[in-house]
Design a protein around this motif. Structure first.
Motif, mmCIF file in Angstrom:
data_model
loop_
_atom_site.group_PDB
_atom_site.id
_atom_site.type_symbol
_atom_site.label_atom_id
_atom_site.label_comp_id
_atom_site.label_asym_id
_atom_site.label_seq_id
_atom_site.Cartn_x
_atom_site.Cartn_y
_atom_site.Cartn_z
ATOM 1 N N VAL A 50 4.908 17.959 9.561
ATOM 2 C CA VAL A 50 4.492 16.655 10.058
ATOM 3 C C VAL A 50 4.434 15.662 9.059
ATOM 4 O O VAL A 50 4.779 14.522 8.905
ATOM 5 C CB VAL A 50 3.195 17.041 10.884
ATOM 6 C CG1 VAL A 50 2.575 15.320 11.329
ATOM 7 C CG2 VAL A 50 3.403 17.566 12.077
ATOM 8 N N ALA A 51 3.748 15.957 8.035
ATOM 9 C CA ALA A 51 3.402 14.961 6.746
ATOM 10 C C ALA A 51 4.750 14.749 5.944
ATOM 11 O O ALA A 51 4.912 13.539 5.777
ATOM 12 C CB ALA A 51 2.563 15.534 5.743
ATOM 13 N N VAL A 61 0.708 -1.086 -0.022
ATOM 14 C CA VAL A 61 0.024 -0.028 -0.093
ATOM 15 C C VAL A 61 0.842 1.362 0.195
ATOM 16 O O VAL A 61 1.835 1.372 0.660
ATOM 17 C CB VAL A 61 -0.839 0.255 1.146
ATOM 18 C CG1 VAL A 61 -1.630 1.242 1.138
ATOM 19 C CG2 VAL A 61 -1.792 -1.312 1.182
ATOM 20 N N GLY A 62 0.440 2.104 -0.660
ATOM 21 C CA GLY A 62 1.062 3.584 -0.818
ATOM 22 C C GLY A 62 -0.091 4.479 -0.368
ATOM 23 O O GLY A 62 -1.305 4.361 -0.833
ATOM 24 N N PHE A 63 0.336 5.571 0.329
ATOM 25 C CA PHE A 63 -0.538 6.533 0.599
ATOM 26 C C PHE A 63 0.155 8.051 0.476
ATOM 27 O O PHE A 63 1.024 8.420 1.071
ATOM 28 C CB PHE A 63 -0.915 6.301 2.334
ATOM 29 C CG PHE A 63 -2.088 7.328 2.695
ATOM 30 C CD1 PHE A 63 -3.287 7.113 2.339
ATOM 31 C CD2 PHE A 63 -1.794 8.774 3.293
ATOM 32 C CE1 PHE A 63 -4.640 7.737 2.803
ATOM 33 C CE2 PHE A 63 -2.683 9.312 3.453
ATOM 34 C CZ PHE A 63 -4.000 9.074 3.506
ATOM 35 N N LEU A 64 -0.753 8.838 -0.243
ATOM 36 C CA LEU A 64 -0.329 10.022 -0.508
ATOM 37 C C LEU A 64 -0.953 10.967 0.278
ATOM 38 O O LEU A 64 -2.410 11.249 0.004
ATOM 39 C CB LEU A 64 -0.373 10.290 -2.047
ATOM 40 C CG LEU A 64 0.003 11.897 -2.393
ATOM 41 C CD1 LEU A 64 1.499 12.143 -2.287
ATOM 42 C CD2 LEU A 64 -0.421 11.958 -4.072
ATOM 43 N N GLY A 65 -0.211 12.064 1.039
ATOM 44 C CA GLY A 65 -1.155 12.925 1.725
ATOM 45 C C GLY A 65 -0.140 14.378 2.024
ATOM 46 O O GLY A 65 0.885 14.119 1.857
ATOM 47 N N ALA A 92 1.506 3.290 6.173
ATOM 48 C CA ALA A 92 1.512 2.733 4.617
ATOM 49 C C ALA A 92 2.936 2.083 4.478
ATOM 50 O O ALA A 92 3.850 2.390 5.133
ATOM 51 C CB ALA A 92 1.352 3.861 3.703
ATOM 52 N N ASP A 93 2.992 1.188 3.510
ATOM 53 C CA ASP A 93 4.401 0.417 3.032
ATOM 54 C C ASP A 93 5.256 1.406 2.554
ATOM 55 O O ASP A 93 6.323 1.404 2.593
ATOM 56 C CB ASP A 93 4.002 -0.612 2.038
ATOM 57 C CG ASP A 93 3.353 -1.822 2.673
ATOM 58 O OD1 ASP A 93 4.013 -2.454 3.654
ATOM 59 O OD2 ASP A 93 2.244 -2.138 2.109
ATOM 60 N N CYS A 94 4.468 2.521 1.728
ATOM 61 C CA CYS A 94 5.272 3.432 1.184
ATOM 62 C C CYS A 94 4.358 4.929 1.368
ATOM 63 O O CYS A 94 3.415 4.851 0.618
ATOM 64 C CB CYS A 94 5.422 3.327 -0.379
ATOM 65 S SG CYS A 94 6.547 4.431 -1.325
ATOM 66 N N ALA A 127 -1.093 12.053 8.503
ATOM 67 C CA ALA A 127 0.631 11.803 8.907
ATOM 68 C C ALA A 127 0.373 10.438 9.548
ATOM 69 O O ALA A 127 1.067 9.608 9.100
ATOM 70 C CB ALA A 127 0.952 12.800 9.977
ATOM 71 N N PRO A 128 -0.634 9.927 10.130
ATOM 72 C CA PRO A 128 -0.607 8.849 10.788
ATOM 73 C C PRO A 128 -0.923 7.506 9.529
ATOM 74 O O PRO A 128 -0.195 6.466 9.624
ATOM 75 C CB PRO A 128 -1.932 8.688 11.600
ATOM 76 C CG PRO A 128 -2.187 9.854 12.011
ATOM 77 C CD PRO A 128 -1.829 10.826 10.957
#
Length: 236
Positions: free
Chosen positions: A31-32, A3-7, A19-21, A13-14
């Motif tokens: 923080v992000a 899983v990748g998460f973009l924010g 996420a794996d990436c 941030a959590p």
């Protein structure tokens, strides 16, 4: 799944951290960005797609090198071990073994530039140690079969002296180690998938240097004896 998460916000941030990436952008909150594994400098999501494709291409080429290196080293080790039982002299001297390794590794420097088949980048590939081990055992053992056939021909067919034996086996070993890359690099028949010119140059160039060192004036200095036309023909 991987899983990748973009924010870009504090509330992301959590998830970025979990996420794996974790991905963020250079305009995100501190923080992000601190939680992210990768920070995008370009405001374009296509960068992610390009990165995934390049990662899969890189992985495919790394696997070419892993398969080549493990199978070659296993095959050489097996051949040397068997030869030491039946042959009353060293099949290769330490200098010749090091020369073999140097030329072989040089031949592989073109692999990172090589093209990759579309099906290799169409889906993700995870590290599969069992597949690597299976490939190593099969291809390494197969290369040893060719080595043992070469030993038999040189000793019983030509009654080769130690220097001639080493020269002939060195050339056979270098040829089988280097040329097999053109089979390993693709799942297609090798004539339907052309290698990158850089790989072609490093592979054939290293093989040409091997033949020049053995058959040229440096051969005697390196401990090789002239194999002769008939012996070379059989090796071919």
């Amino acid at each position: 799944h991987t899983v990748g998460f973009l924010g870009d916000g504090i509330n992301d941030a959590p998830a970025i951290h979990q996420a794996d990436c974790g991905l963020s952008v250079d305009t995100a909150t501190d923080v992000a960005r601190a939680a992210a594994d990768l920070i995008l400098l370009a405001p374009d999501l296509a960068v992610l797609a390009d990165g995934v494709a390049e990662g899969r291409r890189t992985y495919a080429n790394i696997m070419k090198y892993v398969r080549m290196g493990t199978s070659s080293n296993f095959g050489n080790m097996l051949s040397m071990a068997i030869a030491s039982v039946f042959i009353p002299f060293l099949p290769l001297t330490p200098v010749q073994v090091l020369l073999n390794n140097l030329l072989y590794d040089t031949s592989e420097t073109g692999i990172p530039f090589d093209d990759v088949e579309p099906d290799e980048t169409a889906r993700p590939h995870g590290w599969d140690m069992r597949e690597v081990l299976r490939f190593t055992l099969v291809m390494g053992s197969l290369s040893s079969v060719f080595d043992l056939l070469t030993f038999a021909v040189l000793i019983w067919g030509f009654d080769a002296a130690p220097e001639q034996f080493r020269a002939a086996w060195f050339l056979e070993s270098m040829s089988t180690q280097i040329l097999v890359v053109f089979l390993i690099r693709t799942s297609l028949p090798f004539w339907r998938s052309l290698p990158h010119p850089a790989l072609l140059a490093t592979s054939l160039g290293a093989l040409a240097v091997a033949f020049a060192l053995v058959l040229g004036p440096t051969g005697a200095t390196l401990g090789f004896g002239g194999p002769g036309p008939k012996m070379l023909l059989v090796i071919a």
